[in-house]
Every structure is written in structure tokens, then in C-alpha cells.
Design a protein around this motif. Structure first.
Motif, mmCIF file in Angstrom:
data_model
loop_
_atom_site.group_PDB
_atom_site.id
_atom_site.type_symbol
_atom_site.label_atom_id
_atom_site.label_comp_id
_atom_site.label_asym_id
_atom_site.label_seq_id
_atom_site.Cartn_x
_atom_site.Cartn_y
_atom_site.Cartn_z
ATOM 1 N N MET A 56 0.836 -1.202 0.000
ATOM 2 C CA MET A 56 0.000 0.000 0.000
ATOM 3 C C MET A 56 0.871 1.253 0.000
ATOM 4 O O MET A 56 0.506 2.264 -0.599
ATOM 5 C CB MET A 56 -0.957 -0.016 1.193
ATOM 6 N N ILE A 57 2.031 1.197 0.667
ATOM 7 C CA ILE A 57 2.942 2.344 0.627
ATOM 8 C C ILE A 57 3.473 2.516 -0.801
ATOM 9 O O ILE A 57 3.584 3.616 -1.313
ATOM 10 C CB ILE A 57 4.109 2.162 1.631
ATOM 11 N N ALA A 58 3.769 1.370 -1.468
ATOM 12 C CA ALA A 58 4.315 1.421 -2.831
ATOM 13 C C ALA A 58 3.265 1.838 -3.851
ATOM 14 O O ALA A 58 3.597 2.324 -4.916
ATOM 15 C CB ALA A 58 4.882 0.053 -3.213
ATOM 16 N N GLY A 59 1.983 1.632 -3.534
ATOM 17 C CA GLY A 59 0.913 1.994 -4.454
ATOM 18 C C GLY A 59 0.371 0.829 -5.255
ATOM 19 O O GLY A 59 -0.388 1.022 -6.190
ATOM 20 N N PHE A 60 0.757 -0.408 -4.911
ATOM 21 C CA PHE A 60 0.235 -1.580 -5.624
ATOM 22 C C PHE A 60 -1.097 -2.034 -5.047
ATOM 23 O O PHE A 60 -1.746 -2.915 -5.571
ATOM 24 C CB PHE A 60 1.231 -2.736 -5.572
ATOM 25 N N ASP A 61 -1.470 -1.441 -3.921
ATOM 26 C CA ASP A 61 -2.718 -1.802 -3.273
ATOM 27 C C ASP A 61 -3.208 -0.517 -2.602
ATOM 28 O O ASP A 61 -2.400 0.386 -2.346
ATOM 29 C CB ASP A 61 -2.448 -2.901 -2.232
ATOM 30 N N ASN A 62 -4.499 -0.422 -2.345
ATOM 31 C CA ASN A 62 -5.008 0.792 -1.719
ATOM 32 C C ASN A 62 -5.738 0.470 -0.427
ATOM 33 O O ASN A 62 -6.403 -0.556 -0.334
ATOM 34 C CB ASN A 62 -5.951 1.514 -2.681
ATOM 35 N N LEU B 202 7.454 -8.578 -12.819
ATOM 36 C CA LEU B 202 8.278 -7.733 -13.688
ATOM 37 C C LEU B 202 7.500 -6.502 -14.124
ATOM 38 O O LEU B 202 8.041 -5.409 -14.224
ATOM 39 C CB LEU B 202 8.733 -8.529 -14.919
ATOM 40 N N VAL B 203 6.208 -6.687 -14.381
ATOM 41 C CA VAL B 203 5.377 -5.559 -14.768
ATOM 42 C C VAL B 203 5.246 -4.605 -13.581
ATOM 43 O O VAL B 203 5.312 -3.383 -13.738
ATOM 44 C CB VAL B 203 3.992 -6.045 -15.247
ATOM 45 N N GLU B 204 5.112 -5.180 -12.379
ATOM 46 C CA GLU B 204 5.058 -4.339 -11.176
ATOM 47 C C GLU B 204 6.367 -3.580 -11.002
ATOM 48 O O GLU B 204 6.372 -2.402 -10.638
ATOM 49 C CB GLU B 204 4.805 -5.207 -9.937
ATOM 50 N N ALA B 205 7.479 -4.270 -11.243
ATOM 51 C CA ALA B 205 8.781 -3.617 -11.095
ATOM 52 C C ALA B 205 8.899 -2.452 -12.070
ATOM 53 O O ALA B 205 9.389 -1.376 -11.708
ATOM 54 C CB ALA B 205 9.907 -4.617 -11.318
ATOM 55 N N ALA B 206 8.427 -2.648 -13.309
ATOM 56 C CA ALA B 206 8.482 -1.574 -14.302
ATOM 57 C C ALA B 206 7.631 -0.398 -13.840
ATOM 58 O O ALA B 206 8.036 0.765 -13.936
ATOM 59 C CB ALA B 206 7.999 -2.087 -15.652
ATOM 60 N N THR B 207 6.444 -0.691 -13.297
ATOM 61 C CA THR B 207 5.570 0.352 -12.771
ATOM 62 C C THR B 207 6.260 1.083 -11.629
ATOM 63 O O THR B 207 6.263 2.307 -11.562
ATOM 64 C CB THR B 207 4.259 -0.275 -12.267
ATOM 65 N N ASP B 208 6.876 0.304 -10.735
ATOM 66 C CA ASP B 208 7.558 0.881 -9.579
ATOM 67 C C ASP B 208 8.673 1.825 -10.031
ATOM 68 O O ASP B 208 8.958 2.819 -9.371
ATOM 69 C CB ASP B 208 8.134 -0.250 -8.721
ATOM 70 N N LEU B 209 9.294 1.507 -11.166
ATOM 71 C CA LEU B 209 10.396 2.333 -11.667
ATOM 72 C C LEU B 209 9.901 3.477 -12.542
ATOM 73 O O LEU B 209 10.687 4.126 -13.212
ATOM 74 C CB LEU B 209 11.391 1.455 -12.430
ATOM 75 N N GLY B 210 8.580 3.688 -12.566
ATOM 76 C CA GLY B 210 8.059 4.897 -13.190
ATOM 77 C C GLY B 210 7.289 4.724 -14.480
ATOM 78 O O GLY B 210 6.821 5.703 -15.043
ATOM 79 N N ASP B 211 7.159 3.500 -14.977
ATOM 80 C CA ASP B 211 6.455 3.304 -16.235
ATOM 81 C C ASP B 211 4.941 3.265 -16.048
ATOM 82 O O ASP B 211 4.451 2.591 -15.146
ATOM 83 C CB ASP B 211 6.874 1.977 -16.884
ATOM 84 N N PRO B 213 1.113 2.184 -17.776
ATOM 85 C CA PRO B 213 0.704 0.891 -18.344
ATOM 86 C C PRO B 213 1.223 0.663 -19.769
ATOM 87 O O PRO B 213 1.697 -0.421 -20.089
ATOM 88 C CB PRO B 213 -0.823 0.971 -18.353
ATOM 89 N N LEU B 214 1.188 1.698 -20.624
ATOM 90 C CA LEU B 214 1.610 1.521 -22.017
ATOM 91 C C LEU B 214 3.118 1.284 -22.092
ATOM 92 O O LEU B 214 3.593 0.379 -22.781
ATOM 93 C CB LEU B 214 1.214 2.750 -22.847
ATOM 94 N N ARG B 215 3.884 2.098 -21.350
ATOM 95 C CA ARG B 215 5.347 1.957 -21.400
ATOM 96 C C ARG B 215 5.798 0.624 -20.826
ATOM 97 O O ARG B 215 6.695 -0.012 -21.374
ATOM 98 C CB ARG B 215 6.025 3.102 -20.649
ATOM 99 N N SER B 216 5.182 0.179 -19.732
ATOM 100 C CA SER B 216 5.613 -1.106 -19.167
ATOM 101 C C SER B 216 5.259 -2.238 -20.133
ATOM 102 O O SER B 216 5.995 -3.209 -20.251
ATOM 103 C CB SER B 216 4.999 -1.346 -17.789
ATOM 104 N N PHE B 217 4.160 -2.081 -20.876
ATOM 105 C CA PHE B 217 3.824 -3.091 -21.886
ATOM 106 C C PHE B 217 4.886 -3.122 -22.981
ATOM 107 O O PHE B 217 5.399 -4.176 -23.339
ATOM 108 C CB PHE B 217 2.443 -2.810 -22.493
ATOM 109 N N LEU B 218 5.238 -1.944 -23.479
ATOM 110 C CA LEU B 218 6.186 -1.890 -24.593
ATOM 111 C C LEU B 218 7.594 -2.299 -24.185
ATOM 112 O O LEU B 218 8.338 -2.859 -24.974
ATOM 113 C CB LEU B 218 6.221 -0.466 -25.182
ATOM 114 N N ARG B 219 7.959 -2.025 -22.922
ATOM 115 C CA ARG B 219 9.342 -2.284 -22.506
ATOM 116 C C ARG B 219 9.531 -3.644 -21.848
ATOM 117 O O ARG B 219 10.648 -4.146 -21.789
ATOM 118 C CB ARG B 219 9.819 -1.180 -21.551
#
Lengths: 367, 305
Positions: A56-62, B202-211, B213-219
């Protein structure tokens, strides 16, 4: 290296956060303030809600209800990709189609730095995790420890306000895990970023953290420094989760403000601090004493406070010996951990011994 | 063990040879694969050798002259009719495989990422059209694309066109449409499988690093599912080049493909060597085209990083 002082400024504020899945509450009304520059651990058995809180802190859950703020900014409605936090995943989540350098530079691409600056930051991050020179190595050619370091570098290179670590050491073998504990702590002290670590390993939490929150069943049971958590656990559950603990039944004789006077069968009358969460339930109470706070008394030596009993079991662990000692009057035998310097490993099973203790070491526990 | 051998040296040495032969891993391995190996030799290798051999011979009415000649290849490569047919076949199969992958990818993505508990059901539903004969499915397209077909009456009913269009059926577009539909499931499955293998963390990691939905899909998602895309492309491309039924039924005069010409050589024209040379030429060119496609996709994926 001197300890880096923790600023008295909140970095993460978790206020009345509840996360429900139908009737099940994964997290139940959590309140927590994590300070800037602090190494903070969320410790608890699996299913206690620690990972839910981290996600939730990371934003993957709310949160279902309640608010989370990072660096004074409410996080509600901010997606994970725009939060000032970065995460080291339990599985490391190294991109298999990219090499080490490309993995570390992944998040930097979006910042559109010029290539020299990007390269410098990647090199710096690889240096921080001692992976210099491995930039061109493919993601699939790395050992477990190296993967863990790449995951760390990839998050650190983003210079987040908060680094979130989801059981980062659980996949490593014991020796590497202990080495990484030291390195992680050293790294955190060097970069000064707020670290939030999720772990179910009490030694890991004790070794690395400035403060620990112990969680059970979606609730935060105690938040304190490692030493206080270990020496002054608030209740039986916390005491039991962090290392061994002997539980002794007691009768309350008197309550004096913040302290309790109790009678026990083995240890006699004891005066002890009353835990904050203590709720008096009739005249019964439970005291706890750590196995290593009971010391074997040799031959004619004596102590101000001692109990005597009979050794019923002996277990050898190399540098220490674990003795199970029956004390007349106590319903359960005591566990005693003694170093082997004076020959505790030679005490015959069945012999009578005397144990010294410090009444301060006996702590009252809420149930 | 050592002692036992020392006790009976005679027995040991007599048995050694056969035992060693039977126990050697190579012999055991060959024994295990021999049924499938024989199958492959009899039903795959032998026919190809027969075809290749014929392509270097000459037909004299009913007999075959077995002197080596390259005349058949000269005809296959230089006669405008065969060149045109080959180009058209390649164009159709390339277009079909490209379109099939483009349509199949979103379906596979949806099932893999949003199928939830019903993934199996979705895949099952996709295979349902395959329970009917391929001929029936081609006929269905005739009903849709024909002069008095569903599409023409629909467009006329909507007032978009005044009279039925003849441009829909009996040309290469009709072949492309029919084949694209027919091969959809074969493209969806390999793409689905490779998407299933993409670790969601991996998709979560890409999101966490700032991507987003479209960018994480493409990358992340797209590059990691490239093996499935390549498999789908080849699975569709290779058989469609040689497709014979579809152009025959919906292709008309403009939709004839190389396989129809080959069939004529082995049938009515009774010129097996030329038919064989056309087949071999087609095989070689399809192989080259497949390799080129794989190479282009791989480089494109590498560039995208």
C-alpha cells in the motif's frame, strides 16, 4: 562508522489504515509514523499484514479506509509509478531480457538524462552494491546474491525518498544472508534514505533496524527499538515470536502506578514494570524471562537471586548449550542458554544446579 | 564389486562386449528414439527426397527421363506466370500472418492478463469454430462476402452502397480475409503461452520504476512475449503459402496461389518434375522469408529497448 542520527521528521505517516477483503481484514486500523532516514522493519509471521502494508505504501494496493502520506504528501489517488518510493521485490524481478546495466538504468530512461550523467549514476549505483564491472553481464548469468544487488541498485539509482524491501534476503543461504544484513545496514547508513523492510526473520529485524513494528493478524502489536522489543515485549505473542522465552505464572499482589508486585512459585516476590498494554484480568499474570538471562552458578559461588532445580535435558549447539531445568513449583521446566566457556556442555543430565537471575530480567506480559 | 570381478575373470570378459553395448547410453538412446525416427524417415524424409529427385528429371509424356537437368528450375524461376503466382502467394501469406498476429495478440493478452479464473473457458471457446470442417468455414465466408451475401445486403440496407459490390469475393482479399480468420486460434495459443510465462512481478517492477501501463507493456511485456509472436507468425506463414483449398474456393481468378499451379502440374498437366521444382523453390523461398521475418522481429525488439 558512527550511527547516522535519525531525523525527528516524519517520512511515512500511516493513519487508521484498514485493508479488507470481504469480511477478512488483512490490516486492521494501523497507525504508524516512520521517520526520515530511519531503517524501519515490519516484522511478523506470514499473513500478519506486513506485505499488504508495504504494497500500500508502494501503491500496488489501496487502503479500504485510512490515509498514507509520504513526505507530507497524501498518497491517495497517486499511482505506483508516480510515488517517491522504490521497491526491492522478494523475487528481485530482474528483467531477464536486459543486462545488469540496462536493468539499473531502466527507471532513469524516463528522466531523459544525458547519456554521460545516466552512465555516471548507473556506475555509482553499481558501486554502492559492489557490482562494479558487471554492467554487461546478462540478467540470467547472475547468482542469487548478485540478483539481489542488482535489484537494490536498480531501486537506489532512482534516489527514492523511501526504499521498500519485501523480504529481500529470504531467498539467500544463511551465510550470505548474514553478510547482506551487515551490508544493507551499512548501505542505508551511507545513503541516508528511509528503508522499510518486511521480514518474518526476527534476527534480521533485530540486526538491521532502528525501530521495529511487530505485527500479528493484521494488527500492530508493538513499535519500538530492537533492544526494547527484545527485552520488554508488551505481550506473550511478541515475546514468543522474538527468540525463546520462559513463561512463569504469577499472582498480582499489588499494583503501584507503573509497576507491579507479583508472587511467583519459583522466583518468589518480584517487582516489575507494568507493560502499557497490560489489562488486569483477575489476580493472575504472566512473567517472562529469556533463556540467556538465567546463568548457571558454579560450585560455591552464590548470587543475590537464585533458583535451584534439576537438569532434565541438554542440547549442544557448539558455542552454547541449551539446558532444560525443572524447578520445584513451576509447572513448566525452564530453558537456559549458557555459553560453553565454563563447561556448561559437561553438566550431566539429572544433576542439581542453581541458576542466578536478575529480577529486572523478569518482565510482566499482557496476554 | 571389484572382488566379484576378480573372482570370475572369464565370465566377466565374455559378457563384457554385449553388456557394454546394451548398457551404453548411446545405444539405449537410439533404441528409444528409433520408432519415431523411422516414422520421420518414412513419412517426412523419403517424400522430400522423392520430390527433390523428381525436380531434376524430365517428363516425356508417360515416362520420366532420369538425366540430371536444371530446366525445371529455369522454368519455375523465369516463367512470368510462376513468378507472379509465387509472389502473390508470399504476399498473401505474409499479409495473413501479420494480420493474424495483430488480431490475435490483444485476444491472447486479454485472456492471459484479465482472464482471471476463466482462462480455460476462454481458450475452450476459441477452439469451438474448429469443431466444424474447414470447408464449411470457407463456405461461411462465401455466404458473408458473396454478391447476395450478408455483407453486401448489410451495406445496402445501411445505404452505404447502391448495388452489391463484386469486389468482396473471388480475389486475393477474400483469400486473405478467410485465411486470417481460419488461422486465428493457431496464433492466439502460442502468444497466450508466452504471455503466461511473463512474470507479473516484472510488470510491477516496471511500474515501480516509473512506467505507466503503455510503457511497461512496450518495454517489458511485449519484448518478453516475442518468442510467442515469432512462433505464431511462423505457424501461420509457412502453411498459408502452400494453401490450396482457400484460393480454389474464394480466390477466383485473381486469388490463385502457387499451390494451385503445383497441383495442376501433378494432376492435369502431368508434369511431375516441374511440379516438384515449383515445390522445392517454394520451400526454399518460404524458409528464407521465415528466417528474414524472425531476424527483423528480433532486431526490432532489440532496438525497442
Amino acid at each position: 562508522m558512527p550511527e547516522r542520527p535519525v531525523a525527528d521528521r516524519p517520512m511515512i505517516e500511516i493513519t487508521n489504515v484498514t485493508r479488507s477483503y470481504g469480511a477478512f481484514k488483512a490490516l486492521d486500523d494501523a497507525n504508524l509514523v516512520i521517520r526520515e532516514g530511519e531503517f524501519f522493519s515490519l516484522l511478523g509471521p506470514s499473513g500478519c499484514g506486513k506485505t499488504t502494508l508495504l504494497r500500500m505504501i508502494a501503491g500496488f494496493d489501496n487502503p479500504t479506509t485510512g490515509t498514507i502520506a509520504v513526505d507530507g504528501q497524501a498518497m491517495e489517488g497517486i499511482p505506483a509509478n508516480r510515488r517517491p518510493t522504490n521497491m526491492v521485490f522478494q523475487s528481485y524481478a530482474i528483467f531477464p531480457h536486459l543486462n545488469v546495466e540496462q536493468n539499473v538504468a531502466y527507471g532513469l530512461k524516463r528522466l531523459r538524462l544525458d547519456s554521460a550523467e545516466e552512465k555516471r549514476r548507473v556506475e555509482e549505483a553499481l558501486g554502492q552494491v559492489s557490482l562494479n564491472g558487471l554492467g554487461k553481464r546478462g540478467a540470467t548469468e547472475l547468482s542469487g546474491g548478485q540478483r539481489q544487488r542488482v535489484a537494490l541498485a536498480r531501486a537506489l539509482v532512482m534516489r527514492p525518498k523511501v526504499l521498500l524491501l519485501d523480504e529481500p534476503l529470504s531467498a539467500l543461504d544463511k551465510k550470505l544472508r548474514e553478510q547482506m544484513q551487515v551490508e544493507l545496514r551499512r548501505l542505508q547508513q551511507a545513503v541516508g534514505i528511509t528503508f522499510v523492510l518486511v521480514t518474518h526473520d526476527q534476527y534480521e529485524a533485530l540486526a538491521m533496524s532502528d525501530r521495529i513494528a511487530v505485527m500479528f493478524g493484521g494488527r500492530i502489536a508493538q513499535v519500538a527499538s530492537p533492544k526494547e522489543i527484545y527485552q520488554r515485549p508488551v505481550n506473550r505473542q511478541v515475546a514468543d515470536f522474538l527468540g525463546g522465552m520462559n513463561f512463569v505464572k504469577a499472582e498480582i499482589v499489588e499494583e503501584q502506578g507503573a509497576s507491579l508486585v507479583v508472587d511467583t512459585l519459583g522466583f518468589g516476590r518480584i517487582k516489575t514494570d507494568k507493560p502499557k498494554a497490560f489489562v488486569r484480568n483477575g489476580s493472575g499474570a504472566t512473567l517472562g524471562i529469556r533463556p540467556e538471562r538465567l546463568r548457571v552458578l558454579w560450585d560455591d559461588s552464590s548470587a543475590k537471586f537464585e533458583v535451584s532445580g534439576k537438569v532434565v535435558e541438554r542440547h549442544y549447539f557448539g558455542e552454547i548449550t541449551h539446558l532444560i531445568v525443572e524447578i520445584p513449583g513451576l509447572e513448566k521446566p525452564l530453558s537456559v542458554t549458557e555459553t560453553n566457556d565454563f563447561g556448561a556442555d559437561d553438566i550431566p543430565v539429572g544433576s542439581s544446579i542453581r541458576l542466578a537471575y536478575d529480577p529486572e530480567a523478569l518482565v510482566a506480559l499482557a496476554d | 564389486m571389484t572382488a566379484a570381478v576378480a573372482d570370475s575373470p572369464g565370465v566377466g570378459s565374455r559378457r563384457t562386449r554385449r553388456d557394454v553395448l546394451l548398457q551404453s547410453e548411446a545405444v539405449q538412446g537410439l533404441g528409444l528414439i528409433s520408432p519415431t525416427f523411422l516414422y520421420a524417415v518414412v513419412f517426412l524424409l523419403a517424400p522430400i527426397i522423392v520430390v527433390i529427385a523428381h525436380s531434376f528429371w524430365t517428363q516425356h509424356y508417360l515416362t520420366i527421363d532420369r538425366t540430371f537437368t536444371l530446366e525445371n528450375y529455369r522454368i519455375a524461376l523465369t516463367e512470368p506466370i510462376y513468378r507472379d503466382l509465387l509472389w502473390r502467394s508470399l504476399y498473401i501469406s505474409l499479409t495473413v500472418s501479420f494480420l493474424t498476429v495483430v488480431f490475435a495478440y490483444p485476444i491472447a493478452y486479454f485472456i492471459s492478463f484479465h482472464g482471471g479464473r476463466h482462462k480455460g473457458l476462454w481458450l475452450f471457446l476459441i477452439t469451438i469454430p474448429f469443431w466444424t470442417s474447414y470447408l464449411l468455414r470457407v463456405m461461411a465466408w462465401k455466404v458473408i462476402l458473396g454478391y447476395n451475401g450478408v455483407l453486401n445486403s448489410g451495406l445496402m440496407g445501411l445505404g452505404i452502397i447502391d448495388e452489391p459490390s463484386t469486389a468482396l469475393l473471388y480475389n486475393s482479399s477474400a483469400v486473405i480475409i478467410t485465411l486470417t480468420h481460419a488461422w486465428a486460434a493457431f496464433a492466439i495459443l502460442p502468444i497466450f503461452v508466452s504471455l503466461e510465462k511473463v512474470d507479473r512481478t516484472l510488470v510491477e517492477a516496471a511500474t515501480d520504476l516509473g512506467d505507466g501501463p503503455l510503457r511497461s507493456f512496450l518495454r517489458v511485456t511485449l519484448p518478453l512475449s516475442i518468442p510467442g509472436v515469432i512462433a505464431a507468425l511462423l505457424i501461420v506463414m509457412i502453411p498459408t503459402v502452400g494453401d490450396y483449398v482457400t484460393p480454389k474456393l474464394v480466390g477466383g481468378k485473381d486469388g490463385v496461389m502457387i499451390a494451385n499451379a503445383i497441383q495442376v502440374q501433378f494432376g492435369k498437366a502431368a508434369n511431375w518434375p516441374l511440379g516438384a521444382a515449383l515445390s522445392v523453390t517454394t520451400m526454399v523461398i518460404v524458409t528464407l522469408m521465415a528466417l528474414a521475418s524472425v531476424f527483423i522481429i528480433r532486431s526490432a525488439a532489440r532496438m525497442a529497448r
